[in-house]
Design a protein around this motif. Structure first.
Motif, PDB file in Angstrom:
ATOM      1  N   LEU A  32      -6.154  -8.824 -10.129  1.00  0.00           N
ATOM      2  CA  LEU A  32      -6.545  -9.483  -8.890  1.00  0.00           C
ATOM      3  C   LEU A  32      -7.729 -10.426  -9.121  1.00  0.00           C
ATOM      4  N   TRP A  62      -3.424 -16.422   0.486  1.00  0.00           N
ATOM      5  CA  TRP A  62      -2.426 -15.551  -0.134  1.00  0.00           C
ATOM      6  C   TRP A  62      -1.747 -14.634   0.879  1.00  0.00           C
ATOM      7  N   LEU A  73       0.159 -11.019   0.438  1.00  0.00           N
ATOM      8  CA  LEU A  73       0.401  -9.954  -0.527  1.00  0.00           C
ATOM      9  C   LEU A  73       1.706  -9.236  -0.193  1.00  0.00           C
ATOM     10  N   THR A  87       3.458  -5.845  -1.410  1.00  0.00           N
ATOM     11  CA  THR A  87       3.058  -4.679  -2.202  1.00  0.00           C
ATOM     12  C   THR A  87       3.933  -3.462  -1.939  1.00  0.00           C
ATOM     13  N   LEU A 110      -5.743  -3.201  -3.622  1.00  0.00           N
ATOM     14  CA  LEU A 110      -5.264  -4.542  -3.305  1.00  0.00           C
ATOM     15  C   LEU A 110      -5.601  -4.986  -1.884  1.00  0.00           C
ATOM     16  N   PHE A 145      -6.725  -9.210   1.088  1.00  0.00           N
ATOM     17  CA  PHE A 145      -5.670 -10.015   1.716  1.00  0.00           C
ATOM     18  C   PHE A 145      -5.670  -9.818   3.234  1.00  0.00           C
ATOM     19  N   ILE A 179      -0.334  -8.795   4.706  1.00  0.00           N
ATOM     20  CA  ILE A 179       0.247  -7.872   3.724  1.00  0.00           C
ATOM     21  C   ILE A 179       1.656  -7.478   4.173  1.00  0.00           C
ATOM     22  N   TYR A 231       1.601 -13.321  -3.587  1.00  0.00           N
ATOM     23  CA  TYR A 231       1.232 -12.470  -4.729  1.00  0.00           C
ATOM     24  C   TYR A 231       1.970 -11.155  -4.583  1.00  0.00           C
TER      25      TYR A 231
END
Length: 438
Positions: free
Chosen positions: A321, A333, A335, A337, A352, A356, A359, A412
């Motif tokens: 990261l 960004w 994310l 995940t 993480l 962000f 998400i 990401y």
């Protein structure tokens, strides 16, 4: 793939040694040509860079790694070429016959990883390799790579992983990984092992193993990370190389590159003492510049910018990261995940989520923890984030790509190997269900 369980009947290096003998693998030759890479994070990158240096030096080079990302054959390469299907099938039949013979005599079941390791040794021997780089599966003490008896090994990093097998302290984990090295050998330790220096000095003392640490005996400096590339200075003993270029992105790759370079230099000093300094420097510069290792901060798409990373421990995730934001910026960004069911999702997602504001929580088809559980961990880690739930990777791809294009943002994908690889597969038009992991 072998019709065997992932693991065999408990720990038994003896059955593995007998298998290599039945297959007529020359273990003295294997020890002479090989180095071993262990560690919690960075093993694959380090192994790939070390093998690429060997190739650049002009050596026929074998590379054994795990896990694979898209195709099983990735795990066994000679001079950068994956083992072919026909050769794999021929060697697989040979190994299966030997496994059945040894298993019958000993009354023990083999595991798939043991059989695959034996196949790799056989392939490297038949291919006439001059140099081979082996990545450990788990730990080092009871991993098949210990049978190599390598005199040059490394521990790239240490973190809490596989604690049920390796132990629940960093001291226990690093000790297990250190045992891949033969008595009297040299172990290179990555930068984050520095705090364990006193423990390792005592642990390695009576086996006569020499401990070398990155940023101590192995010095790196003047590190530069940028979108256009990165470079650093390397110093070890009489070797002093300035401005070495790296192809693999991320600040953590300086540690891995220094280890890979030192591994090769130590092996070369032992096996080829009459060496030409200019040839060595050329090989190191070329090898590190040309090395490739997918899925570590890999850009898989430019519009929208989409980066995947397979890091799966909290420390590895934090390092990736930090490098992501250093190279591509911290803002804009989304994310995506998730985490595997057998991992600590709260720690992985917790490392993480705070970075962000948007998400997307999802579940990999292979071993993925359910998306609502991931979402709960994300909310705990960042209560202010806009958290979305996608039940499948395919849904996560559609949602993240549409949001990124509409909002002019970047994507990401991080949390584990299955998540990242499945996402990349779907982006390229494939199906997560069609991937076959081991």
């Amino acid at each position: 793939m072998f019709d065997l369980p992932k693991y065999g009947d408990g720990i038994s290096l003896a059955r593995m040694a007998e298998l290599l003998d039945v297959l007529a693998v020359d273990r003295a030759w294997l020890r002479r040509i090989s180095v071993v890479v262990t560690g919690s994070n960075g093993k694959g990158s380090t192994a790939a860079m070390c093998a690429r240096i060997g190739r650049a030096y002009g050596l026929r080079t074998g590379l054994f790694t795990s896990p694979h990302l898209f195709r099983f054959n990735e795990r066994i390469q000679v001079d950068g070429v994956e083992i072919g299907d026909d050769m794999f099938a021929r060697l697989q039949a040979q190994v299966e016959t030997a496994v059945a013979d040894v298993a019958r005599r000993r009354g023990e079941q083999f595991g798939s990883f043991e059989a695959l390791f034996a196949l790799a040794c056989l392939h490297f021997q038949k291919s006439g390799c001059d140099f081979a780089v082996f990545e450990a599966g788990i730990g080092g003490r009871y991993d098949p790579v210990r049978l190599i008896g390598a005199r040059e090994t490394c521990v790239t990093s240490v973190d809490y992983e596989h604690v049920e097998l390796l132990g629940n302290t960093l001291e226990l984990i690093v000790s297990d990984k250190s045992d891949a090295c033969a008595a009297g050998g040299t172990i290179i330790y990555g930068e984050n092992c520095g705090g364990l220096r006193q423990h390792l000095a005592e642990y390695n003392r009576w086996r006569g193993c020499t401990s070398l640490f990155v940023r101590d005996a192995i010095d790196i400096g003047n590190e530069v990370v940028a979108v256009s590339g990165q470079h650093f200075d390397f110093h070890f003993g009489d070797y002093d190389f300035a401005g070495i270029e790296l192809s693999l992105p991320g600040a953590f790759q300086f540690n891995n590159a220094a280890i890979a370079t030192t591994l090769f230099l130590l092996w070369l000093q032992r096996e080829h003492p009459r060496k030409i300094p200019e040839r060595i420097e050329t090989a190191i510069r070329s090898g590190l510049r040309d090395a490739r290792w997918p899925a570590r901060l890999e850009v898989i798409q430019q519009d929208p910018l989409t980066v995947i990373d397979v890091g799966h421990t909290p420390d590895g995730i934090r390092q990736s990261l930090a490098s992501l934001t250093s190279v591509h910026g911290a803002d804009g960004w989304i994310l995506v995940t998730g985490a595997s069911r057998d991992k600590k999702a709260d720690e992985i997602v917790g490392a993480l989520a705070p970075s962000f504001d948007t998400i997307i929580c999802t579940a990999a088809h292979h071993k993925g923890a359910d998306a609502p559980s991931i979402a709960a961990a994300a909310r705990l880690g960042n209560p202010k984030a806009n958290i979305q739930v996608a039940a499948t990777i395919a849904e996560a791809v559609c949602l993240s790509q549409d949001m990124a294009r509409a909002q002019k943002r970047k994507v990401y994908v991080a949390g584990g190997l299955f998540l990242a690889v499945e996402y990349a597969t779907v982006v390229k038009g494939g199906r997560a269900e069609d991937l076959d992991f081991f």
